[in-house]
Design an enzyme around this catalytic site. Sequence first.
Site, PDB file in Angstrom:
ATOM      1  N   GLU A 168       2.551   5.092  -4.046  1.00  0.00           N
ATOM      2  CA  GLU A 168       2.526   6.046  -5.184  1.00  0.00           C
ATOM      3  C   GLU A 168       3.848   6.794  -5.332  1.00  0.00           C
ATOM      4  O   GLU A 168       4.107   7.255  -6.437  1.00  0.00           O
ATOM      5  CB  GLU A 168       1.378   7.029  -4.972  1.00  0.00           C
ATOM      6  CG  GLU A 168       0.022   6.365  -5.085  1.00  0.00           C
ATOM      7  CD  GLU A 168      -0.324   5.442  -3.914  1.00  0.00           C
ATOM      8  OE1 GLU A 168       0.154   5.722  -2.800  1.00  0.00           O
ATOM      9  OE2 GLU A 168      -1.033   4.456  -4.106  1.00  0.00           O
ATOM     10  N   ASP A 209       0.840  -1.198   0.000  1.00  0.00           N
ATOM     11  CA  ASP A 209       0.000   0.000   0.000  1.00  0.00           C
ATOM     12  C   ASP A 209       0.876   1.250   0.000  1.00  0.00           C
ATOM     13  O   ASP A 209       2.089   1.170   0.175  1.00  0.00           O
ATOM     14  CB  ASP A 209      -0.883  -0.043   1.256  1.00  0.00           C
ATOM     15  CG  ASP A 209      -2.083   0.885   1.142  1.00  0.00           C
ATOM     16  OD1 ASP A 209      -2.493   1.190   0.021  1.00  0.00           O
ATOM     17  OD2 ASP A 209      -2.612   1.298   2.194  1.00  0.00           O
TER      18      ASP A 209
END
Length: 959
Positions: free
Chosen positions: A526, A523
Site C-alpha cells: 500500500e 503483499d
Amino acid sequence: MATQNNWGRHTFFMCVLFLMAAAAIAMSAIVLHRMLNDDDSDDSPTSAGTGRPVSGAEVGNPPTTPTRSTPLPDSRQGAVVDCLPRNLREPRQDVTRGECERRQCIWRIAANSRAPKCVFPDTVGYKFQTGNTNHLKISRTGPEEVYGMRVHPEVDVTVEDYGDNALRIYFRPSKTQPFEIPEEALKINRPAPATDKQYRVEVVKTPTFGIKVTRNSTGSVVFDSSLPGLTFSDQFLQISTRLPTDNVYGFGEHNHRRYRHDMNWKTWTIFTRDMAPVDEWNLYGAHPVYMNLEKKGKANMVFLKNSNAMEVTLQPSPYPAITYRTIGGVLDFYVFLGENPNHALQQYIHAIGHPAMPPYWTLGFHLLRWGYETLDRMKIIHERNVNAGIPFDAQWGDIDYMYKKFDYTVDKSTFKELPEFVDQVHKEGKKFVVIVDCGIGSRDDLYSEAKNNSAGYRMYEDGLEMDVFVKNSSGQVLVGKVWPEESVFPDFTNIENATKFWKKWIQYFNDTERVHIDGLWIDMNEPANFVQGSVTGCPDNHWNHPPFIPQIFEGDRDSGSLYYKTLCMDGVQHWGSHYDVHSLYGHSESIVTYNALVELNPNKRPFVMTRSSFAGTSKYAFKWLGDNGSQWRQLHWSIVGMLEFQLFGFPLIGADICGFWAQAQYEMCLRWYQLGTFYPFARNHNIYKNDGVEYARDQDPTAWNSTFTDIVRRYIRIRYKFLPYMYSQFKEAHIEATMVLRSLMFEFPEDENTWSIDRQFMFGPSLLISPALDEGQTEVTAYFPKGRWFDYYEGEETRSSDGRFVTIPTPLSFLPFHARGGSIIPYQNVANSTQYSRLNPMGLWCALDESYSASGSLYVDDGESIDSYTTGKYLELKFELKEGEHLTISVVHQGYTPPGNLSFTVIEFSGLPGVPTSLSIDGRPIEARHIQLKHKIVQLVDIKLDITKNHTVNWMVYK
Ligand SMILES: *[C@@H]1O[C@H](CO)[C@@H](O)[C@H](O)[C@H]1NC(C)=O
Ligand SMILES: *[C@@H]1O[C@H](CO)[C@@H](O)[C@H](O)[C@H]1NC(C)=O
Ligand SMILES: *[C@@H]1O[C@H](CO)[C@@H](O)[C@H](O)[C@H]1NC(C)=O
Ligand SMILES: *[C@@H]1O[C@H](CO)[C@@H](O)[C@H](O)[C@H]1NC(C)=O
C-alpha cells in the site's frame, strides 16, 4: 506495543485484544465495537441484502416501491453541497451557524441528521468566461481562499469525444502544473472517433456553471456538474455531480456491506492502506470509479483519473448526487454511456486495459496458511490433502519460509529442503507460489545474518548501487520498519531500473536459493509501514500535513497526517512525490513484477497476485480481498467485494476461504468452502497466531473430521468439473472485457428486483449461485429472474414467468446452484490437479429456454502461453441447440490441439420438451441404450465426439 495501532496484515487481531484491554482510543473503540457485533445492519432508509425492491426512482418521481423504513423528510430543494465537510486536520471544527456564514454559506435545518447543515449557495464556484463546449475557460466566483490556500482564479475545461458513447471531461487550473498520472502508469485507450454520437453536451451557465451530458435515447442526464462548491486549489479540489438515479455501484477499495450503495450521505475515502476488511475504512486499493444504473436498463460508468487521497460523499434521492473532494492532481473524468451494464463496463475496461489471462492452474484450488512455521508442517498438511483426494493446484508459502522475513531468501534451518519440496510439488502436477513484501531489510545485524543464511545475498546494497529506493525529501533513502525490521522501499515507479533490480533477485531466488516458483504474491504494497512515515518521522510540511485531510483511517493522528502506517508524503519517487503517487505503489509494483517475470520466462503468462491495486492494475496482476476475518458476515461481504472488483476490471478475485484472522468454526468453514466453489480465485488461507500467542487452528479441507472433508471434497470437485466453462469466461473477460462474476442486476438490469441482490450471484451468464451465508441457515430465499432455471443436482426446473422468490432448503452439505435456460455449459471429469483433469473426457450440460434453444462456447488453449489468443493458438467451439431437437457443435477456431484426444463422452439435457427418440450423431443412428434418465436430466452416455471436430446431434421428441 510497537504495533499497537497496526491494523494491517497479520497483527490485526493482536491489536484488537490490545485495544480491548486499553479501550483508550475512541475511534478504534468504535471499530472494535462494530467488529465484535455481528449485526451489520446500517441505518440507511433502504434495505440491503437479498433485496426486495428498494427505491430506485428517477429524479423527481417519488419512490414507487415500499422500503423497509420510510425515508426521512428531506428539506432540500435540490442536490446540495456541504460547505463544512469534516477535515481531519481540524478534528474539532465547529459546524455552527457563525462558522457557516463566515464562509459565505447557507445554514439550514436538515431533518436528516446525516445531511449537511451548512451548504454552498449557488454563487460559490466558477462561472463561464469564454469558449465553446469543447474548450472553455471558467473563472472563480467564490472566496479567494480555501483552507488557507489560494483558490485558482481561472480553470481550463476540455470536453473530448471518446467515440460515440463516451467522453472525457477535463478540468485544469490555468497556468499551473498539477500532478497528473503519467501514461507509463495508466494510458487511457481511446476508441475510434465518434460518427454517430449518442449523447449531447451542454454548458450550463446559470445559476451555477457546470457540464451536463444527456443520453439521447432516453433523455437521462448522465453527468451534470452544475452544482455549487466547485473548487480548485493546489491541495483541495471539489466537484459535485448529479446522478440520474440512486443506483450506484463501485468505488473502492472498501468493505462495503452491500453492492448497491447506501446513498444516505455516506462518505467513502479512497487512499491505499494496509487495513483488514472488517470496517468501512479505506483499504488496500484505489478505484475512483462507479457504475450508475439508469432507467430502461441503461447504465453509465464514470472514472475519475486521479490518484490523490480523496473522499466521495453520496446523497440520496430525490436528488441523488456525488461530491468528490481530492487533495491534489487534476479532475479528469471519463464518462462511459453504455447500452447496458455490461457494455458500460466493457467501455471502462477497454479504456484502462483488459485484464490479463490467468494461467489455467490458477483456477484450481489453492492451499496456504501463515504459520506452517516449518517445511515439515507444510509437508504434513500438503500430504494429508493429497491423501484425502482433495483436488488442488497450488501450494503457497507465506512469510514463514523467508529467513527473518528477508525477501528472496529461504530460512536454511526451518525450510532447508524447500527447493526439493517444490520440485516434488511440480512432479505431482501442482504449482508453488511465494509471498514477497516490498520492505527490503536493511538493519545491519539482521542483514549480516541474512547474508550468512543465503550465500551471495545483497539485495539492499544492490538497490543502493542501482539507486532504486524511495528517498525522503532531504535526498536520503527513506527507512521504515516492516517485517525484517528496518526496511527500505523500492521505487517501483522507476519502472525500468526497478525491473532490473527486481528481476535480478527473482533470478537469485531461482538460481541460488533454488526455489522454482510459478508465481509471486506481492503483499504489503500500500505500502505498509509499522512506523509513522519513517524511523525518524516526517518533516512538518504541507505534504505530510496537508491543509485538508479527507476521512482516511487514522488521518487525524499526529495533528492530521497522511503518513500514518505508510511512508512520508514528501518521499521522492520517479513519478512524483509520494503524496501524489502513494496509491500507485502496488500498481507500479505489479507492473514491475509482471515485466520481470515476462523477461525471465518470455513465453509464460506471469502469475502475480497483489494486495494493492489501482485502475488498470489487472493488466499485470490478480487480486484477492485481503486479510478478512473468520466471521459469518464476511461470507456475504466477500460476494459484494468480488462483484465490485469485477467493476474494477479484476475477474480473478476471491476472499480467503474460511477467513484469515480469528478462529474458523466447522459450520462456517463448510459454508465458506461451498461459497468458494464459485469464487473466481479459490484459496484457503489463515493467520498464524491470533493474538501473537494463540495458534490459529488449521482450516484446510482436512482440518476437522471425515464428514467435513467429504463435503469440502464434493464442492472442490464440482469446481474442477466446471473449470472448462470458467476458463472460457476468463477468455471472454480478457478479450471482450466482460465480467466473470455477475450480479443479477448485470444480467437483468430491467428487473428492479435484481438491483440490490448481493447474496446471490452468477458465474458467467449461465450459472446462478444461491449460497447459505448465515449460521444455522436451513433455507435460502433465492430470486429467480424471468426464465427457466435448472437445479444442478437433479435437474429440477424452477420456471419464473416474471421473476420470483423461491425458498430452497439448505442442509449443511448443500449449495444450491442452477443453470439458466438457454445455456450450454461445457465440463470435464475431475482429477487431483488441472494438469491431469485437462486430459479427461468432457461433457456438455444443455439447459433449454422457453423456445427449447440453448447456446454456449468453449475456449481451450495450452493454459500458460502468454498470448495464446492473439497468436491464434487456441481451439474454440460454439454450441447451438435449436427447437429442442438439433444440437450442433462447431469448431470456430482451430489453432490448437489439446493433448489427450479429448472428446465429449456425455451430453446432458435439462428442459427438453419430452424424451428423445430416433437419435443420430453425425448422421448415424445410435441405439436407445445411450439414452439415460438421471433424475430429471436426460443424458446421452457412452458416446465419443472428438472436440476438435464439428458434430451434429439430432433426435425427435413427442411433444
Ligand atoms: C444525439 O444528440 C446530438 C445533439 O442533439 C446530435 O448531434 C446527435 O446526432 C444525436 N445522435 C443520435 C444518434 O440521435
Ligand atoms: C537507471 O539506471 C541508469 C544506469 O544506472 C541511469 O543512467 C538512469 O538514470 C536510471 N534511470 C532512472 C530513471 O533513475
Ligand atoms: C530456474 O532454475 C532452473 C534450474 O536451475 C532453470 O532450469 C531455469 O531456467 C531457471 N529459471 C529462470 C527463469 O532462470
Ligand atoms: C464431524 O463433526 C461434525 C460437527 O461436530 C459432526 O456433526 C459430524 O458427525 C462429525 N463427523 C464424524 C464422522 O465424526
